[in-house]
Structures are given as structure tokens and as C-alpha cells.
Scaffold this motif. Sequence first.
Motif, mmCIF file in Angstrom:
data_model
loop_
_atom_site.group_PDB
_atom_site.id
_atom_site.type_symbol
_atom_site.label_atom_id
_atom_site.label_comp_id
_atom_site.label_asym_id
_atom_site.label_seq_id
_atom_site.Cartn_x
_atom_site.Cartn_y
_atom_site.Cartn_z
ATOM 1 N N VAL A 110 8.366 11.101 -1.692
ATOM 2 C CA VAL A 110 7.310 10.095 -1.687
ATOM 3 C C VAL A 110 6.027 10.701 -1.135
ATOM 4 C CG1 VAL A 110 8.929 8.173 -1.391
ATOM 5 C CG2 VAL A 110 7.888 9.230 0.620
ATOM 6 N N LYS A 111 4.922 10.144 -1.567
ATOM 7 C CA LYS A 111 3.622 10.453 -0.983
ATOM 8 C C LYS A 111 3.162 9.290 -0.106
ATOM 9 C CE LYS A 111 2.678 14.564 -2.523
ATOM 10 N NZ LYS A 111 2.514 15.698 -1.562
ATOM 11 N N LYS A 112 3.239 8.087 -0.681
ATOM 12 C CA LYS A 112 2.916 6.867 0.058
ATOM 13 C C LYS A 112 3.852 5.767 -0.418
ATOM 14 C CE LYS A 112 -1.972 8.138 0.246
ATOM 15 N NZ LYS A 112 -3.337 7.817 -0.221
ATOM 16 N N CYS A 113 4.368 4.990 0.506
ATOM 17 C CA CYS A 113 5.260 3.907 0.091
ATOM 18 C C CYS A 113 5.373 2.865 1.193
ATOM 19 C CB CYS A 113 6.649 4.439 -0.278
ATOM 20 S SG CYS A 113 7.641 4.981 1.139
ATOM 21 N N THR A 145 -1.004 -10.410 3.425
ATOM 22 C CA THR A 145 -1.019 -10.548 1.974
ATOM 23 C C THR A 145 -1.112 -9.155 1.368
ATOM 24 O OG1 THR A 145 -2.172 -12.680 2.127
ATOM 25 C CG2 THR A 145 -2.186 -11.584 -0.016
ATOM 26 N N THR A 146 -0.250 -8.851 0.403
ATOM 27 C CA THR A 146 -0.245 -7.545 -0.249
ATOM 28 C C THR A 146 -0.815 -7.686 -1.648
ATOM 29 O OG1 THR A 146 1.752 -6.970 0.972
ATOM 30 C CG2 THR A 146 1.171 -5.557 -0.873
ATOM 31 N N LEU A 147 -1.825 -6.886 -1.965
ATOM 32 C CA LEU A 147 -2.523 -6.963 -3.247
ATOM 33 C C LEU A 147 -2.487 -5.620 -3.952
ATOM 34 C CD1 LEU A 147 -5.749 -8.772 -2.011
ATOM 35 C CD2 LEU A 147 -3.939 -9.829 -3.330
ATOM 36 N N GLY A 148 -2.375 -5.638 -5.278
ATOM 37 C CA GLY A 148 -2.466 -4.399 -6.025
ATOM 38 C C GLY A 148 -1.428 -4.279 -7.109
ATOM 39 N N LYS A 149 -1.259 -3.056 -7.590
ATOM 40 C CA LYS A 149 -0.261 -2.741 -8.606
ATOM 41 C C LYS A 149 0.647 -1.651 -8.052
ATOM 42 C CE LYS A 149 -3.245 -3.813 -12.570
ATOM 43 N NZ LYS A 149 -3.888 -3.267 -13.791
ATOM 44 N N PRO A 150 1.927 -1.957 -7.805
ATOM 45 C CA PRO A 150 2.837 -0.935 -7.281
ATOM 46 C C PRO A 150 2.848 0.290 -8.181
ATOM 47 C CG PRO A 150 3.849 -3.102 -7.182
ATOM 48 C CD PRO A 150 2.582 -3.267 -7.961
ATOM 49 N N GLY A 151 2.814 1.462 -7.558
ATOM 50 C CA GLY A 151 2.775 2.709 -8.298
ATOM 51 C C GLY A 151 1.382 3.177 -8.626
ATOM 52 N N LEU A 152 0.392 2.299 -8.525
ATOM 53 C CA LEU A 152 -0.995 2.651 -8.803
ATOM 54 C C LEU A 152 -1.837 2.570 -7.535
ATOM 55 C CD1 LEU A 152 -3.266 3.397 -10.765
ATOM 56 C CD2 LEU A 152 -3.547 0.946 -11.249
ATOM 57 N N ALA A 201 -2.258 0.947 1.482
ATOM 58 C CA ALA A 201 -0.807 1.049 1.636
ATOM 59 C C ALA A 201 -0.157 2.006 0.652
ATOM 60 C CB ALA A 201 -0.167 -0.337 1.479
ATOM 61 N N GLU A 202 -0.662 2.086 -0.573
ATOM 62 C CA GLU A 202 0.005 2.908 -1.582
ATOM 63 C C GLU A 202 -0.999 3.339 -2.634
ATOM 64 O OE1 GLU A 202 3.381 2.291 -5.089
ATOM 65 O OE2 GLU A 202 3.475 1.041 -3.306
ATOM 66 N N GLY A 203 -0.843 4.565 -3.149
ATOM 67 C CA GLY A 203 -1.699 5.072 -4.204
ATOM 68 C C GLY A 203 -2.521 6.256 -3.749
ATOM 69 N N GLU A 204 -2.904 7.103 -4.702
ATOM 70 C CA GLU A 204 -3.669 8.304 -4.379
ATOM 71 C C GLU A 204 -5.077 7.975 -3.903
ATOM 72 O OE1 GLU A 204 -2.597 11.396 -4.243
ATOM 73 O OE2 GLU A 204 -0.581 10.732 -4.788
#
Length: 234
Positions: A72-75, A171-178, A195-198
Motif C-alpha cells: 500500500v501507499k495510502k489506505c 465524513t469521508t468524501l471521494g472515490k476509493p482508489g483515486l 486520506a487516500e490517493g497520490e
Amino acid sequence: MPKLILSMDGLVLKEIALDKERVSIGRKPNNDIQIDNLAISGQHALITTILDDAFLEDQNSTNGTYVNGQPVKKCVLHNNDVIELGKYRLKFLADAKRRPRGDRFEPSDELRASGAASATAPAAGETQMLPPDVMASVTAEPAFDESQLGIIKVLSGPTAGRELQLAKAVTTLGKPGLQVAVISRRPQGYFITHAEGESFPQVNNRPIEAGAHPLRDGDIVEIAGVRMAFSLQG
């Protein structure tokens, strides 16, 4: 309070409470969790904790960071996840007192709304979501007793005009994996954290830095390519 159980070859070495917003892991002594082993990079990984939610980020380590056997890089960390650093294991344990989280969205989910442009506040344990442009899952933690309520209004995409009340603690917002970001409601106000993404989310056309970034009334937020307006009501 979430915590980590550090072990090697099945032998438990120590228990670490995640009582700081940012906990660093690495071989150098300036880390919060020092693991003196050549397989561990000087600055190996970072865990960011927002209330009971924890996010792991590899710090460009030489040998990589693994969660449940996967690099993993971020998760986002979930209860009983095992972080693997060389021969060492860090088992993540969520707070036993916390209530179960609502399920995360699937792309076919639609915004649960009372009208064309506003979402009703979900019951405890329920998930509040925006379709497929942007995901929003809300924890079952009780909201802080604040006079002003944060509102996110979608400005771009087919769901432009929809609104989401930030009534819960996280509240968590976004697209998992992106790209995924967390908006937390605290006594001091609202804060957004990557939280996640490059790439990092943007506030007013500028990427936020690592850690919690305060949100102000009228800020324009961009997460996973979706532009949203943050406002305070009440």
C-alpha cells in the motif's frame, strides 16, 4: 481510542495507543514508533488519526509497507488490519466502544435526499452518499454540539446542486482508489484531511498539506475532480 499491537514472529512486543493525530514509524529515534531494524527505513510510514478513523501512508520506504499482505501507499485502516514492516507486525485495533460504521457506497448508490437539493440527516449507523461523482460515508459518532452546521454543495458534474449536511463527527468524501479525504467536525470547527490517493485535495485551487486543514465559510473544495462549496449555516 484506537491502538496498535507490535509483534515479531508471533511475540507481542508492545501496545501503542494512537493518542496523537500523527504517529510516525521508522528506524530513526525521532519516530513515535521506533523499530531499530535495517529492513525498516528511517522514516518508513505515517498514521494519521482523526477521532477513531486512522489512515496509513507509506513514506517512500525502501522495502515498502504492507497491509494484510498487500503493498500500500495510502489506505484507510480497519479493525484487525495487520500492517507489515519487514518481520514486524502492527495490528490495528479500533476503539471497542465505537459504534459500527455505515457501509461505504457502491457506484450505483444515489443520494438520499428529502428534496431535489438537500439531504436529510441520517440515523445513527446510516450512510449518506453522493452518486457516482463523489462518495460520502458518515460515521455513527455523535455530532458535536455546535451552533453552526457545515454544508457541502456539489458544484460540478451531473449531481451539481445537491447538498450534504456535515452533521456527524467524521465524513469521508471521494472515490476509493483515486482520492479520498476526511472532513471532521471538532469544537474548533471543520477540518479536511487527505486520506487516500497520490494527489491531495484542493481548497480554493491550492492542494492542502499533510495534516488537518481548517475549512472556512465559502471555501471551494475539490476532491477526486469534483468541485464543492463549503458553507456554514445556523
